[in-house]
Design a protein around this motif. Structure first.
Motif, PDB file in Angstrom:
ATOM      1  N   VAL A 154      -3.434  10.448  -0.497  1.00  0.00           N
ATOM      2  CA  VAL A 154      -3.953   9.545  -1.518  1.00  0.00           C
ATOM      3  C   VAL A 154      -3.196   8.226  -1.388  1.00  0.00           C
ATOM      4  N   TYR A 155      -3.898   7.141  -1.656  1.00  0.00           N
ATOM      5  CA  TYR A 155      -3.343   5.808  -1.473  1.00  0.00           C
ATOM      6  C   TYR A 155      -3.393   5.020  -2.779  1.00  0.00           C
ATOM      7  N   LEU A 156      -2.526   4.045  -2.871  1.00  0.00           N
ATOM      8  CA  LEU A 156      -2.583   3.075  -3.952  1.00  0.00           C
ATOM      9  C   LEU A 156      -2.397   1.695  -3.335  1.00  0.00           C
ATOM     10  N   ARG A 171       0.851  -1.184   0.000  1.00  0.00           N
ATOM     11  CA  ARG A 171       0.000   0.000   0.000  1.00  0.00           C
ATOM     12  C   ARG A 171       0.887   1.234   0.000  1.00  0.00           C
ATOM     13  N   LEU A 172       0.787   2.010  -1.061  1.00  0.00           N
ATOM     14  CA  LEU A 172       1.525   3.250  -1.151  1.00  0.00           C
ATOM     15  C   LEU A 172       0.678   4.384  -0.615  1.00  0.00           C
ATOM     16  N   SER A 173       1.353   5.334   0.019  1.00  0.00           N
ATOM     17  CA  SER A 173       0.687   6.534   0.506  1.00  0.00           C
ATOM     18  C   SER A 173       1.382   7.753  -0.072  1.00  0.00           C
ATOM     19  N   CYS A 174       0.614   8.804  -0.253  1.00  0.00           N
ATOM     20  CA  CYS A 174       1.167  10.068  -0.720  1.00  0.00           C
ATOM     21  C   CYS A 174       0.554  11.177   0.116  1.00  0.00           C
ATOM     22  N   ALA A 175       1.379  11.788   0.942  1.00  0.00           N
ATOM     23  CA  ALA A 175       0.925  12.860   1.810  1.00  0.00           C
ATOM     24  C   ALA A 175       1.173  14.197   1.129  1.00  0.00           C
ATOM     25  N   ALA A 176       0.153  15.035   1.121  1.00  0.00           N
ATOM     26  CA  ALA A 176       0.240  16.334   0.464  1.00  0.00           C
ATOM     27  C   ALA A 176       0.207  17.456   1.484  1.00  0.00           C
ATOM     28  N   SER A 177       0.974  18.471   1.233  1.00  0.00           N
ATOM     29  CA  SER A 177       0.941  19.659   2.082  1.00  0.00           C
ATOM     30  C   SER A 177       0.879  20.881   1.179  1.00  0.00           C
ATOM     31  N   GLY A 178       0.442  21.960   1.741  1.00  0.00           N
ATOM     32  CA  GLY A 178       0.338  23.168   0.954  1.00  0.00           C
ATOM     33  C   GLY A 178      -1.103  23.604   0.794  1.00  0.00           C
ATOM     34  N   ARG A 179      -1.498  23.812  -0.446  1.00  0.00           N
ATOM     35  CA  ARG A 179      -2.843  24.310  -0.719  1.00  0.00           C
ATOM     36  C   ARG A 179      -3.917  23.262  -0.420  1.00  0.00           C
ATOM     37  N   THR A 180      -5.122  23.604  -0.586  1.00  0.00           N
ATOM     38  CA  THR A 180      -6.258  22.748  -0.286  1.00  0.00           C
ATOM     39  C   THR A 180      -6.214  21.473  -1.110  1.00  0.00           C
ATOM     40  N   PHE A 181      -6.016  20.369  -0.419  1.00  0.00           N
ATOM     41  CA  PHE A 181      -5.849  19.081  -1.069  1.00  0.00           C
ATOM     42  C   PHE A 181      -7.071  18.677  -1.870  1.00  0.00           C
ATOM     43  N   ASP A 198      -8.148  10.355   1.096  1.00  0.00           N
ATOM     44  CA  ASP A 198      -8.760  10.817   2.337  1.00  0.00           C
ATOM     45  C   ASP A 198      -8.481  12.310   2.411  1.00  0.00           C
ATOM     46  N   ASN A 199      -9.462  13.105   2.039  1.00  0.00           N
ATOM     47  CA  ASN A 199      -9.251  14.554   1.986  1.00  0.00           C
ATOM     48  C   ASN A 199      -9.038  15.155   3.374  1.00  0.00           C
TER      49      ASN A 199
END
Length: 130
Positions: A79-81, A19-29, A73-74
Protein backbone atom coordinates in the motif's frame (compact mmCIF):
# COMPACT_ATOMS: atom_id res chain seq x y z
CA UNK A 1 -0.63 -12.68 11.25
CA UNK A 2 0.47 -9.83 9.02
CA UNK A 3 3.82 -8.09 9.15
CA UNK A 4 3.99 -4.52 7.88
CA UNK A 5 7.14 -2.60 6.96
CA UNK A 6 7.00 1.07 6.00
CA UNK A 7 9.57 2.91 3.93
CA UNK A 8 9.98 6.16 2.05
CA UNK A 9 10.04 8.69 4.85
CA UNK A 10 12.58 11.46 5.03
CA UNK A 11 13.23 15.19 5.14
CA UNK A 12 11.58 17.40 2.54
CA UNK A 13 10.97 21.11 2.11
CA UNK A 14 7.49 22.56 2.32
CA UNK A 15 5.71 22.13 -1.00
CA UNK A 16 7.63 18.98 -1.79
CA UNK A 17 6.49 15.39 -2.19
CA UNK A 18 7.17 11.99 -0.70
CA UNK A 19 5.83 8.55 -1.42
CA UNK A 20 5.49 6.13 1.45
CA UNK A 21 5.30 2.40 0.90
CA UNK A 22 4.10 -0.34 3.19
CA UNK A 23 5.03 -3.90 2.32
CA UNK A 24 2.92 -6.64 3.87
CA UNK A 25 3.81 -10.26 4.41
CA UNK A 26 1.90 -13.11 5.89
CA UNK A 27 -1.73 -13.80 5.15
CA UNK A 28 -3.58 -12.82 2.00
CA UNK A 29 -3.04 -9.11 1.57
CA UNK A 30 -6.16 -8.57 -0.50
CA UNK A 31 -8.27 -9.60 2.47
CA UNK A 32 -7.13 -6.68 4.59
CA UNK A 33 -8.35 -3.13 4.66
CA UNK A 34 -5.37 -0.81 4.88
CA UNK A 35 -4.84 2.55 6.50
CA UNK A 36 -2.24 5.17 7.22
CA UNK A 37 -2.02 6.98 10.53
CA UNK A 38 0.45 9.55 11.84
CA UNK A 39 1.68 10.81 15.17
CA UNK A 40 3.25 14.22 15.58
CA UNK A 41 5.45 15.05 18.58
CA UNK A 42 3.34 15.57 21.68
CA UNK A 43 0.14 14.56 19.93
CA UNK A 44 -2.01 11.48 19.72
CA UNK A 45 -1.88 9.23 16.71
CA UNK A 46 -4.44 10.28 14.11
CA UNK A 47 -6.07 8.78 11.03
CA UNK A 48 -4.75 9.93 7.66
CA UNK A 49 -6.22 7.69 4.96
CA UNK A 50 -7.73 4.27 4.32
CA UNK A 51 -8.44 2.10 1.30
CA UNK A 52 -10.90 -0.69 0.62
CA UNK A 53 -9.95 -4.27 -0.23
CA UNK A 54 -10.11 -3.69 -3.97
CA UNK A 55 -8.67 -0.21 -3.83
CA UNK A 56 -11.73 1.30 -5.45
CA UNK A 57 -12.75 3.28 -2.38
CA UNK A 58 -10.49 5.66 -0.52
CA UNK A 59 -10.98 7.85 2.51
CA UNK A 60 -9.03 10.81 3.87
CA UNK A 61 -8.96 13.08 6.84
CA UNK A 62 -9.91 16.61 5.85
CA UNK A 63 -6.45 18.09 6.35
CA UNK A 64 -4.89 15.94 3.60
CA UNK A 65 -7.70 15.81 1.05
CA UNK A 66 -6.49 16.92 -2.35
CA UNK A 67 -2.83 16.53 -1.35
CA UNK A 68 -2.43 12.86 -0.35
CA UNK A 69 -3.40 9.77 -2.32
CA UNK A 70 -3.63 6.26 -0.92
CA UNK A 71 -3.38 3.30 -3.29
CA UNK A 72 -2.65 -0.40 -3.14
CA UNK A 73 -1.16 -3.06 -5.37
CA UNK A 74 -2.52 -6.41 -4.25
CA UNK A 75 -0.16 -8.27 -6.58
CA UNK A 76 2.79 -6.69 -4.75
CA UNK A 77 1.25 -6.82 -1.26
CA UNK A 78 1.94 -3.12 -0.93
CA UNK A 79 0.00 0.00 0.00
CA UNK A 80 1.24 3.48 -0.85
CA UNK A 81 0.71 7.00 0.36
CA UNK A 82 1.62 9.67 -2.16
CA UNK A 83 2.04 12.97 -0.33
CA UNK A 84 2.16 16.19 -2.34
CA UNK A 85 2.24 19.86 -1.34
CA UNK A 86 3.65 18.89 2.02
CA UNK A 87 3.37 21.32 4.91
CA UNK A 88 5.38 21.58 8.13
CA UNK A 89 2.29 20.42 10.02
CA UNK A 90 2.51 17.10 8.16
CA UNK A 91 5.67 16.33 10.14
CA UNK A 92 5.05 13.09 12.03
CA UNK A 93 5.84 9.43 12.26
CA UNK A 94 3.63 7.69 9.70
CA UNK A 95 2.27 4.24 10.43
CA UNK A 96 0.76 1.68 8.14
CA UNK A 97 -2.09 -0.42 9.57
CA UNK A 98 -4.15 -3.40 8.46
CA UNK A 99 -7.52 -4.71 9.50
CA UNK A 100 -9.19 -8.02 8.70
CA UNK A 101 -11.94 -7.17 6.28
CA UNK A 102 -12.65 -3.97 4.44
CA UNK A 103 -11.81 -0.49 5.63
CA UNK A 104 -15.24 0.48 4.31
CA UNK A 105 -18.37 0.34 6.42
CA UNK A 106 -21.85 -0.05 5.05
CA UNK A 107 -23.51 3.22 4.21
CA UNK A 108 -20.38 4.87 2.86
CA UNK A 109 -18.54 5.32 6.14
CA UNK A 110 -15.18 3.80 6.96
CA UNK A 111 -12.99 2.61 9.80
CA UNK A 112 -10.76 5.38 11.14
CA UNK A 113 -10.07 4.48 14.77
CA UNK A 114 -6.84 2.88 15.91
CA UNK A 115 -8.79 0.10 17.59
CA UNK A 116 -10.34 -0.88 14.27
CA UNK A 117 -6.95 -1.97 12.93
CA UNK A 118 -5.30 -5.22 13.94
CA UNK A 119 -1.72 -4.93 12.71
CA UNK A 120 0.76 -2.06 12.67
CA UNK A 121 4.12 -1.26 11.15
CA UNK A 122 7.02 0.28 13.02
CA UNK A 123 6.55 3.71 11.48
CA UNK A 124 8.57 5.97 9.22
CA UNK A 125 9.55 9.55 10.02
CA UNK A 126 8.42 12.35 7.73
CA UNK A 127 9.86 15.79 8.41
CA UNK A 128 8.76 18.84 6.45
CA UNK A 129 10.92 21.94 6.81
CA UNK A 130 9.56 25.44 6.29
Amino acid sequence: QVQLVESGGGLVQAGGSLRLSCAASGRTFSGYGMGWFRQAPGKEREFVAAISLSGLRTYYTDSVKGRFTISRDNAKNTVYLQMNSLKPEDTAVYYCAARQGSAARQGGSYYYSEGDYDYWGQGTQVTVSS
